[in-house]
Design an enzyme around this catalytic site. Structure first.
Site: not given
Length: 299
Positions: A23, A25-26, A28, A146, A172
């Site tokens: 949480a 950055t970005g 989060g 994603s 990924y």
């Protein structure tokens, strides 16, 4: 169900406890910020506590920081013990943190980094905290996947840790596919209890630090075209927030941007790949995940 859902549609969150991984950055950070703005008591569960404290200082509201390294089962167990002691009830667990397209590396426990962090880490954390969610009506586990779950994506049961060969994109895709399979399998286990539900979301093409491990040429292309292709992190966080707070959401649903190719736009109910709904593979992944993490669920 409305498809014009924005930040203003987030219901009042006073009295609710929300844990958001990754949480600082970005996506989060924006998820934590908007939940706190609506009154939730937010725990920012982050690997770098100092960066977490700096991020928390930028948010108005009840925000605390918890050390959590999803690439270490010891750290996950320690964090879960701390969180369980501090919060007898948890309303929201948002499994947001992740790594993408890294060179082949392993976690502290020897797992391939993307699979170990994105899937196994959140699998273990959820299992260790679930007893704090189960008694709480309306509680939710939201796991961020994603569109990458469709790209070269399969669960390589014969080589889960990519020891024979390695593909950044394939690893990924496996991890993000595993996030969805975990969500659907968890929802089936939760349904008889009638209190907690599991949902999933994806941010589309959102600006975040996940692009830092792309090959140089592709990273430069993304940087040049970013303003055209990518939406801001606060917009990318909206599918997660809808999956976490919209009263109309049901267990097992998946939310993402409603624009072209699911890359941009306001959040709506979306579909995931046929592979993600393979229940036999889901059960096999669940069993393997329990064996690898040593974590079993109380459902």
């Amino acid at each position: 169900m409305s498809d014009d859902w924005t930040e203003q549609h987030i219901p009042d969150q006073h009295g609710r406890v929300a844990i958001v991984t990754g949480a600082n950055t970005g996506l989060g950070f924006e998820t934590a910020r908007m939940l706190a703005t609506r009154g939730a008591s937010v725990v920012m569960a982050v690997r770098d506590v100092e960066k977490g404290k700096q991020a928390a200082a930028r948010i108005a509201g009840d925000v605390t920081v918890q050390a959590l390294d999803l690439a270490s089962l010891d750290s996950i167990r320690s964090a879960a013990a701390d969180l369980g002691a501090a919060h007898p009830r948890i309303d929201l667990l948002i499994n947001n943190a992740g790594v993408a397209h890294t060179p082949r590396r392993t976690t502290a426990d020897g797992f391939e980094l993307q699979f170990g962090t994105n899937h196994l880490g959140h699998f273990a954390l959820t299992g260790l905290l679930l007893d704090r969610l189960l008694p709480v009506p309306g509680s939710r586990v939201v796991t961020v996947s994603s569109t990458g779950h469709r790209i070269r994506a399969a669960i390589h049961f014969d080589d889960l840790q990519w020891e024979r060969s390695y593909s950044r994109v394939g690893a990924y895709g496996q991890a993000k596919l595993a996030n969805l399979m975990f969500t659907y399998a968890l929802q089936r286990r939760l349904a008889p209890h009638g209190t907690t539900v599991a949902t999933a979301a994806h941010p589309g093409a959102a600006r975040s630090e996940l692009t830092r491990n792309l090959p140089t040429a592709l990273r430069m292309t993304v940087a040049r075209l970013g303003p055209l292709l990518f939406q801001a992190a606060d917009k990318g966080a909206l599918p997660t927030l809808r999956a976490a707070t919209d009263p109309a959401v049901r267990g097992g649903q998946y939310y993402g941007p409603g624009g072209l190719a699911g890359a941009r736009g306001l959040p709506k109910l979306v579909t995931s790949s046929p592979a993600s709904h393979d229940q036999a593979a889901q059960q096999r992944l669940w069993t393997v995940s329990e064996e690898l993490t040593g974590v079993t669920f109380p459902v």
